[in-house]
Scaffold this active site. Sequence first.
Site, PDB file in Angstrom:
ATOM      1  N   GLY A 142       0.837  -1.203   0.000  1.00  0.00           N
ATOM      2  CA  GLY A 142       0.000   0.000   0.000  1.00  0.00           C
ATOM      3  C   GLY A 142       0.862   1.239   0.000  1.00  0.00           C
ATOM      4  O   GLY A 142       2.073   1.180   0.212  1.00  0.00           O
ATOM      5  N   GLY A 156       1.198   5.182   1.468  1.00  0.00           N
ATOM      6  CA  GLY A 156       0.733   6.206   2.409  1.00  0.00           C
ATOM      7  C   GLY A 156       1.004   7.571   1.812  1.00  0.00           C
ATOM      8  O   GLY A 156       1.215   7.710   0.610  1.00  0.00           O
ATOM      9  N   GLY A 157       1.010   8.588   2.685  1.00  0.00           N
ATOM     10  CA  GLY A 157       1.230   9.958   2.236  1.00  0.00           C
ATOM     11  C   GLY A 157       2.571  10.096   1.535  1.00  0.00           C
ATOM     12  O   GLY A 157       2.647  10.535   0.393  1.00  0.00           O
ATOM     13  N   PHE A 158       3.635   9.714   2.235  1.00  0.00           N
ATOM     14  CA  PHE A 158       4.981   9.883   1.669  1.00  0.00           C
ATOM     15  C   PHE A 158       5.770   8.582   1.723  1.00  0.00           C
ATOM     16  O   PHE A 158       6.990   8.573   1.769  1.00  0.00           O
ATOM     17  CB  PHE A 158       5.733  10.980   2.446  1.00  0.00           C
ATOM     18  CG  PHE A 158       4.945  12.244   2.538  1.00  0.00           C
ATOM     19  CD1 PHE A 158       4.801  13.076   1.442  1.00  0.00           C
ATOM     20  CD2 PHE A 158       4.303  12.595   3.725  1.00  0.00           C
ATOM     21  CE1 PHE A 158       4.054  14.223   1.525  1.00  0.00           C
ATOM     22  CE2 PHE A 158       3.555  13.751   3.810  1.00  0.00           C
ATOM     23  CZ  PHE A 158       3.423  14.571   2.709  1.00  0.00           C
ATOM     24  N   SER A 159       5.035   7.517   1.767  1.00  0.00           N
ATOM     25  CA  SER A 159       5.756   6.239   1.885  1.00  0.00           C
ATOM     26  C   SER A 159       5.069   5.143   1.089  1.00  0.00           C
ATOM     27  O   SER A 159       3.886   5.232   0.785  1.00  0.00           O
ATOM     28  CB  SER A 159       5.833   5.831   3.351  1.00  0.00           C
ATOM     29  OG  SER A 159       4.530   5.713   3.870  1.00  0.00           O
ATOM     30  N   ASP A 189      -1.861   8.563  17.656  1.00  0.00           N
ATOM     31  CA  ASP A 189      -2.498   8.420  16.340  1.00  0.00           C
ATOM     32  C   ASP A 189      -3.230   7.070  16.239  1.00  0.00           C
ATOM     33  O   ASP A 189      -3.156   6.394  15.214  1.00  0.00           O
ATOM     34  CB  ASP A 189      -1.429   8.538  15.245  1.00  0.00           C
ATOM     35  CG  ASP A 189      -2.038   8.868  13.885  1.00  0.00           C
ATOM     36  OD1 ASP A 189      -3.224   9.263  13.835  1.00  0.00           O
ATOM     37  OD2 ASP A 189      -1.334   8.708  12.867  1.00  0.00           O
TER      38      ASP A 189
HETATM   39  N1  LIG Z   1       3.814  -3.995   9.027  1.00  0.00           N
HETATM   40  C1  LIG Z   1       2.935  -4.069   8.047  1.00  0.00           C
HETATM   41  N2  LIG Z   1       2.530  -5.253   7.586  1.00  0.00           N
HETATM   42  C2  LIG Z   1       1.631  -5.326   6.601  1.00  0.00           C
HETATM   43  N3  LIG Z   1       1.055  -4.264   6.030  1.00  0.00           N
HETATM   44  C3  LIG Z   1       1.417  -3.046   6.452  1.00  0.00           C
HETATM   45  C4  LIG Z   1       2.372  -2.876   7.471  1.00  0.00           C
HETATM   46  N4  LIG Z   1       2.534  -1.566   7.698  1.00  0.00           N
HETATM   47  C5  LIG Z   1       1.711  -0.940   6.864  1.00  0.00           C
HETATM   48  N5  LIG Z   1       1.038  -1.807   6.107  1.00  0.00           N
HETATM   49  C6  LIG Z   1       0.026  -1.509   5.081  1.00  0.00           C
HETATM   50  O1  LIG Z   1       0.638  -0.701   4.106  1.00  0.00           O
HETATM   51  C7  LIG Z   1      -0.249   0.277   3.660  1.00  0.00           C
HETATM   52  C8  LIG Z   1       0.413   1.625   3.711  1.00  0.00           C
HETATM   53  O2  LIG Z   1       0.838   1.862   5.040  1.00  0.00           O
HETATM   54  P1  LIG Z   1       1.268   3.297   5.535  1.00  0.00           P
HETATM   55  O3  LIG Z   1       1.517   3.244   6.985  1.00  0.00           O
HETATM   56  O4  LIG Z   1       2.345   3.820   4.660  1.00  0.00           O
HETATM   57  O5  LIG Z   1      -0.037   4.028   5.153  1.00  0.00           O
HETATM   58  P2  LIG Z   1      -0.798   5.138   5.871  1.00  0.00           P
HETATM   59  O6  LIG Z   1      -0.811   4.887   7.333  1.00  0.00           O
HETATM   60  O7  LIG Z   1      -2.088   5.203   5.164  1.00  0.00           O
HETATM   61  O8  LIG Z   1       0.091   6.387   5.495  1.00  0.00           O
HETATM   62  P3  LIG Z   1       0.804   7.428   6.432  1.00  0.00           P
HETATM   63  O9  LIG Z   1       1.670   6.634   7.349  1.00  0.00           O
HETATM   64  O10 LIG Z   1       1.572   8.269   5.490  1.00  0.00           O
HETATM   65  O11 LIG Z   1      -0.304   8.105   7.111  1.00  0.00           O
HETATM   66  C9  LIG Z   1      -1.479   0.170   4.522  1.00  0.00           C
HETATM   67  O12 LIG Z   1      -2.487  -0.480   3.798  1.00  0.00           O
HETATM   68  C10 LIG Z   1      -1.095  -0.687   5.665  1.00  0.00           C
HETATM   69  O13 LIG Z   1      -2.153  -1.495   6.069  1.00  0.00           O
END
Ligand SMILES: Nc1ncnc2c1ncn2[C@@H]1O[C@H](COP(=O)(O)OP(=O)(O)OP(=O)(O)O)[C@@H](O)[C@H]1O
Length: 737
Positions: A428, A430-433, A551
């Site tokens: 997936g 995210g904003g910057f990742s 958060d």
């Molecule tokens: N440890 C992990 N294992 C499996 N999936 C993950 C893990 N961490 C994040 N994800 C999945 O990856 C996707 C992107 O995660 P990310 O944390 O970058 O997104 P976000 O929380 O929406 O963005 P931001 O952190 O920028 O607010 C999400 O769908 C999340 O469920």
Amino acid sequence: MNTLVEGDEQLETWNVTRPSKETTPNAPKGLDPQKREMLEARFVGKNSSPLQPAMPPRKLDSDSKSLGLHEFSDNSVSQDGVLSPAGAVVDRKRRRLEMDGVKSPGNRSGRKISEYFKSNNPQLDNVNGSSRKPEPVLVYSDSQDGAGANNGRPGMHPQDSMFMRAGGSSANDSNSSFHSNTSCTLDSSCQTVVTAGDLRRLEESRMPPPSESSQLVVELRRTIENLQNQYKQRETEFTRELEQERHRYSECQKELKTLLLEKVERFSKESRERCNNNKLRLGQYNTVRSGAHYQEDWVNGYAFREHKQRVERFKQNKESLENGQKLLRQKRKMMNGPTPKKENKRAPTDATPVIDQQELHEMEEILKIKAAALKKEELDIQTEIEKLQQECQLHMRESKRIQAENNSRFKDNPTLKNGRYLLLHLIGKGGFSEVHKAYDFDGQRYVACKVHQLASEWKDEKRANYLKHAVREYDIQKSLNHPHIVSLYDVFEIDQMSFCTVLEFCDGNDLDFYLKQHKSVREQEARCIIMQIVSALRYLNLKKNPVIHYDLKPGNILLVGKGDFIGSLKITDFGLSKIMENSHDGGMELTSQGAGTYWYLPPECFTESPKISSKVDVWSIGVIFYQCLYGKKPFGNNMAQDAILKFNTILKAKEVEFPVSPKISQEAKTFIRKCLSYRADLRVDVLQLSEDPYLKQPPKRTKSEKMHPPVQQEAPPSPIPQSLGTFLPPVVTSSHS
Ligand SMILES: Nc1ncnc2c1ncn2[C@@H]1O[C@H](COP(=O)(O)OP(=O)(O)OP(=O)(O)O)[C@@H](O)[C@H]1O
């Protein structure tokens, strides 16, 4: 036996093979010495005859070197039995040795010299002259080296070859007094198996008896030498084995990589095929221009069009049913007319035939059946649209994922950190990742690699702020170890503009997506979710410097395992977390006001110069619990973040209201009220919450709760649902909110 002791010709003359008088097998005992000499001469050959003219005792000269052993022997004895000076010396010495118990080497019935060497006979030292400085004594061993064949052989001790010269081909060496006197005969009876090594050891043993301590030192040295040798040998073996293991490991790694890539290719192919098929059925994003921006609009697929047609048909059928029911009512009215008389009923006239009654009755029955069918149809349509919505959400997410993967710079399965992490596919964005599923070859496990990308157009301040949060996230998360907190394994730089954090991989969806799919969960399941989150928060608050997550929201709660139920879960994303250092009761100052997800933040976060504590997380738990049970947020549901801020929605959230449906226990409502207590000072903290009786023991369910399990939607479906045929997923823009 040929033994050379340099500088002692006399001893050498004794040493050469010569049958001794005492041991000559046929020499009769007790003979007169002269006769005995003659007898001996007969055994040993020429020049020993007493009939031969007496020769003067000869001076040893160069001629004698061509003489055989027996000639030499004879030279040592005069005809009248008087020993020549040389012979006398030898005889004296021999006698002395015999007296000392050393037998002549020519004595075949006695022990070999080697046996003496082996037995370390001290008298041997006397033979070699204990007064002399011990010289290296080297023995040519017939049994090992072959007689006279190895003169000057590589690897042979110089003394060995010297010795061989003496006994064989170098017998012409005029410089050697020994050679001038003797000619050695090599035969197996006079040779030994003693090796140069044995002799060297013997040399050592012939050293003057060392004191006890020096002996110990020698032994210790020897032991050390042995151990060192053993160590070197083991080290060599170990290095070789290590190399073999390394090779095997790298082969396994290669094989594993191939299999992983095959698997991921299959997965990718299947998901893209499914996505393409679903594009027509469920819909797709269309990029349209809107002013200076591009935005992506969702267009429904044929399944929704078909559903719409079905709803239209249903509506028509429903209309016709309603018309039929209307007609029936009218007919009944007409037939009954103005209050029919009793006698009329009993005796119907010809004008009001019975058939009308029958018709009405039939019509009524048909309409009843029609109504039941339509009711079933209505439920089917409701189920269908819910299923379509679920499928569509999955498909939309997958479409976005594939699109993001196509645009990702890591789409070709690169390995990071010197081949340690193999990126498999994007999970997936995210904003910057970007979060990628990856395989860690060192840890031999799947991991989630979160690649943080800094934008080149960012100003220094923004970049510093982003890095600050990333570093804080790393610092906090790396020190945490709890079954309900995602572990952080590693962090490394990819290039100047990006770095990667390596996280524990959770193979389920996040709770946000689960709730989108299932709308709400049963109270028992929701309570289980809350228990796990509270357990993680308790751990964070029992640390020396407690941590506020700040958060907490369904998107940051990851589910472990796929399926239609919620099992284990883990909280993640510590990017906004705060460490409470020396915070007093009033809480710590909030320096990052404005950050976070407003639906889940308590009122104190929206005040001026707010002070916060772990009670922020307690509020978030209340919101999450409510959302799990009712499928909506308690405050600001369906509102945008900006609107929440603009209308002070949370600042006005003084009282929480519970919908009538679904029914939940009073204990659950009390628990939520405790969490959503408006004033922070009256709100329980995390540790108090973890002791709440609702979490300790499940509430007893009332009879009515058992009979009426919670429904999925807060509002029960209307006979003709409002949503039917009007489902349109939200418009999604390309910019991330
Ligand atoms: N440890 C992990 N294992 C499996 N999936 C993950 C893990 N961490 C994040 N994800 C999945 O990856 C996707 C992107 O995660 P990310 O944390 O970058 O997104 P976000 O929380 O929406 O963005 P931001 O952190 O920028 O607010 C999400 O769908 C999340 O469920």
